[in-house]
Design a protein around this motif. Sequence first.
Motif, PDB file in Angstrom:
ATOM      1  N   GLY A  79      98.876 122.778  48.650  1.00 15.38           N
ATOM      2  CA  GLY A  79     100.226 122.255  48.897  1.00 15.38           C
ATOM      3  C   GLY A  79     100.213 120.746  49.085  1.00 15.38           C
ATOM      4  O   GLY A  79     101.052 120.029  48.534  1.00 15.38           O
ATOM      5  N   PHE A  80      99.244 120.253  49.848  1.00  8.67           N
ATOM      6  CA  PHE A  80      99.134 118.796  50.049  1.00  8.67           C
ATOM      7  C   PHE A  80      98.973 118.097  48.694  1.00  8.67           C
ATOM      8  O   PHE A  80      99.650 117.110  48.408  1.00  8.67           O
ATOM      9  N   ILE A  81      98.060 118.619  47.872  1.00  4.75           N
ATOM     10  CA  ILE A  81      97.763 117.941  46.598  1.00  4.75           C
ATOM     11  C   ILE A  81      98.964 118.062  45.657  1.00  4.75           C
ATOM     12  O   ILE A  81      99.373 117.084  45.028  1.00  4.75           O
ATOM     13  N   ALA A  82      99.568 119.269  45.615  1.00  2.00           N
ATOM     14  CA  ALA A  82     100.717 119.471  44.720  1.00  2.00           C
ATOM     15  C   ALA A  82     101.888 118.576  45.133  1.00  2.00           C
ATOM     16  O   ALA A  82     102.663 118.113  44.297  1.00  2.00           O
ATOM     17  N   ALA A  83     102.010 118.304  46.420  1.00  4.59           N
ATOM     18  CA  ALA A  83     103.121 117.457  46.898  1.00  4.59           C
ATOM     19  C   ALA A  83     102.858 115.972  46.641  1.00  4.59           C
ATOM     20  O   ALA A  83     103.758 115.154  46.802  1.00  4.59           O
ATOM     21  N   GLY A  84     101.611 115.620  46.279  1.00  2.26           N
ATOM     22  CA  GLY A  84     101.355 114.222  45.915  1.00  2.26           C
ATOM     23  C   GLY A  84     100.240 113.548  46.703  1.00  2.26           C
ATOM     24  O   GLY A  84     100.015 112.349  46.537  1.00  2.26           O
ATOM     25  N   ILE A  85      99.556 114.277  47.580  1.00  3.82           N
ATOM     26  CA  ILE A  85      98.421 113.653  48.282  1.00  3.82           C
ATOM     27  C   ILE A  85      97.229 113.617  47.319  1.00  3.82           C
ATOM     28  O   ILE A  85      96.838 114.646  46.758  1.00  3.82           O
TER      29      ILE A  85
END
Length: 341
Positions: free
Chosen positions: A73-79
């Motif tokens: 979720g973090f990576i998919a959201a842009g992290i």
Amino acid sequence: MTETQFTPRVFSGIQPSGGLTLGNYLGAMKRFVTMQDEGSFETIYCMVDLHAITARLVPADELRHNTRELCAGFIAAGIDPEKSILFNQSQVPEHAQLAWIFNCVARMGWMGRMTQWKDKAGKNAEAASLGLFAYPALMAADILVYHATHVPVGEDQKQHLELTRDIAAKFNHDYEVEFFPVTEPVIEGAATRVMNLQDGTKKMSKSDPSDKTRINLTDDADAIAKKIRKAKTDPDPLPEAVAGLEGRPDARNLVNIYAALADITPQAVLDQHAGALFGHFKMALADLAVDKLAPISTEMSRLMAAPAEIDRILGRGAERAREITVPILQQTYDIVGMLRS
Ligand code: AQP
């Protein structure tokens, strides 16, 4: 109070205590991404799995799944795990070690006044875990073991951040040092408190028993649209000014969600939609929400198909985190008087 200069550094965390909600996304993650991309801070983001077992002991496979899904979720959201340090709390043991020191700095009375403790322990505080009571001391350690200067969070975490400041100030005072920074909360934007879709007076929460009350980041387009269509509202049209939302918590919530998703102010939403009935406004909101959230959900599914890659990212993140935490914990131990091995 302090003359010491601390590196501008952001820390924040999210519990892998179930699927991510729109509240976590708008109240926390979206700002995490902005602060990462602005480039004025070092950014450090954490899956706080030690916190996730304070309310109940979760089956081991469920916790592992939730932690990997949260990382996705973090990576998919842009992290970006290259730009930010992205890691899992229990893989960096200095969090728990500093928390012990802070358990001895914080006072029982401070902890007992925390509204989250009162809400989560409920009427049967005797049966709540010691970990739930000590949760804010661990949170203070999460932040201060990096000497973080800024912490982006939703409104519900404000009191815990004040306690973090109290712990830092008491430690510095008692040991006559200027070692821990007095951290600034960053609570900004239209959606610092996203409310429950069925009751606009309650916070949207991943642990609410009813799935209709929240939008999950794993929901597909149909589920998102259906939950928005069925969200509680009132029969009046949208007002012309924000003051007209007074006493209308469900209406205010949907306007705030729209504003946060579209990156505009609540007044700008009303400028576009004043006079519309909720049937119409909800269709516009559903289109916007699907447009913004469906790509995140698709990317999360893609990442979850490769759990070994997620574990590799978290392993590397923990190594980078420990480059900061090991020396800060050692200096803390020296200040307190623990012998070096
Ligand atoms: N409804 C919300 N509106 C705005 N921000 C929110 N946050 C959570 N809910 C909302 C922010 O998300 C970050 C991570 O929260 P957390 O998962 O660590 O804990 P929480 O605040 O207890 O979130 P939940 O969803 O209510 O989890 P459960 O149900 O497990 O207790 C924080 O910055 C928080 O402010």
